[in-house]
Write an enzyme that holds these catalytic residues in place. Structure first.
Site, mmCIF file in Angstrom:
data_model
loop_
_atom_site.group_PDB
_atom_site.id
_atom_site.type_symbol
_atom_site.label_atom_id
_atom_site.label_comp_id
_atom_site.label_asym_id
_atom_site.label_seq_id
_atom_site.Cartn_x
_atom_site.Cartn_y
_atom_site.Cartn_z
ATOM 1 C CB THR A 43 54.695 12.034 -24.817
ATOM 2 O OG1 THR A 43 53.785 12.680 -25.452
ATOM 3 C CG2 THR A 43 55.504 10.199 -24.938
ATOM 4 C CB CYS A 44 50.907 14.800 -22.264
ATOM 5 S SG CYS A 44 50.090 17.332 -21.827
ATOM 6 C CG ASP A 45 55.880 16.619 -18.070
ATOM 7 O OD1 ASP A 45 56.155 15.374 -18.649
ATOM 8 O OD2 ASP A 45 56.984 17.142 -18.286
ATOM 9 N NE ARG A 74 54.100 11.779 -18.142
ATOM 10 C CZ ARG A 74 55.204 11.979 -18.797
ATOM 11 N NH1 ARG A 74 55.924 10.261 -18.916
ATOM 12 N NH2 ARG A 74 55.876 12.953 -19.125
#
Length: 105
Positions: A8-10, A13
């Site tokens: 979930t970490c931008d 990603r």
């Protein structure tokens, strides 16, 4: 190459998109091997813990005083992300220096 982070970490990603050959390891789901954490902590003793995170702010003073490796084992989201292992070397975060060292434009 392995990329340790949170799905979930931008930032994780973005790094994974730039490093499609990397094996992604979700630290919340799969954890990080103890030997990898020890090596990373030896290399990044002052920056491995993300002391600006919501998780850190939720800890009591007594919890914050515990050894960093214990805290990260118990609260994986406290680790600064991503932690990238490539050819026996470790890189922490996703900034221009890390991108350059990994040959990413």
């Amino acid at each position: 190459m392995k990329l340790y982070g949170l799905k979930t970490c931008d930032t994780c990603r973005k790094a994974l998109k730039s490093l499609p050959a990397a094996d992604f390891v979700d630290v919340r789901k799969d954890g990080v091997p103890a030997d990898v954490m020890e090596q990373a902590y030896a290399q990044f003793p002052d920056t491995l813990l993300n002391t600006r995170s919501t998780t850190w702010r939720g800890l009591s003073d007594e919890e914050r005083a515990r050894p960093p490796l214990e805290l990260v084992a118990e609260h994986p989201s406290l680790m600064k992300r991503p932690l990238i292992e490539a050819e026996g070397r470790f890189f922490l975060g996703w900034n221009a220096d890390v991108k350059s060292a990994l040959g990413v434009a």
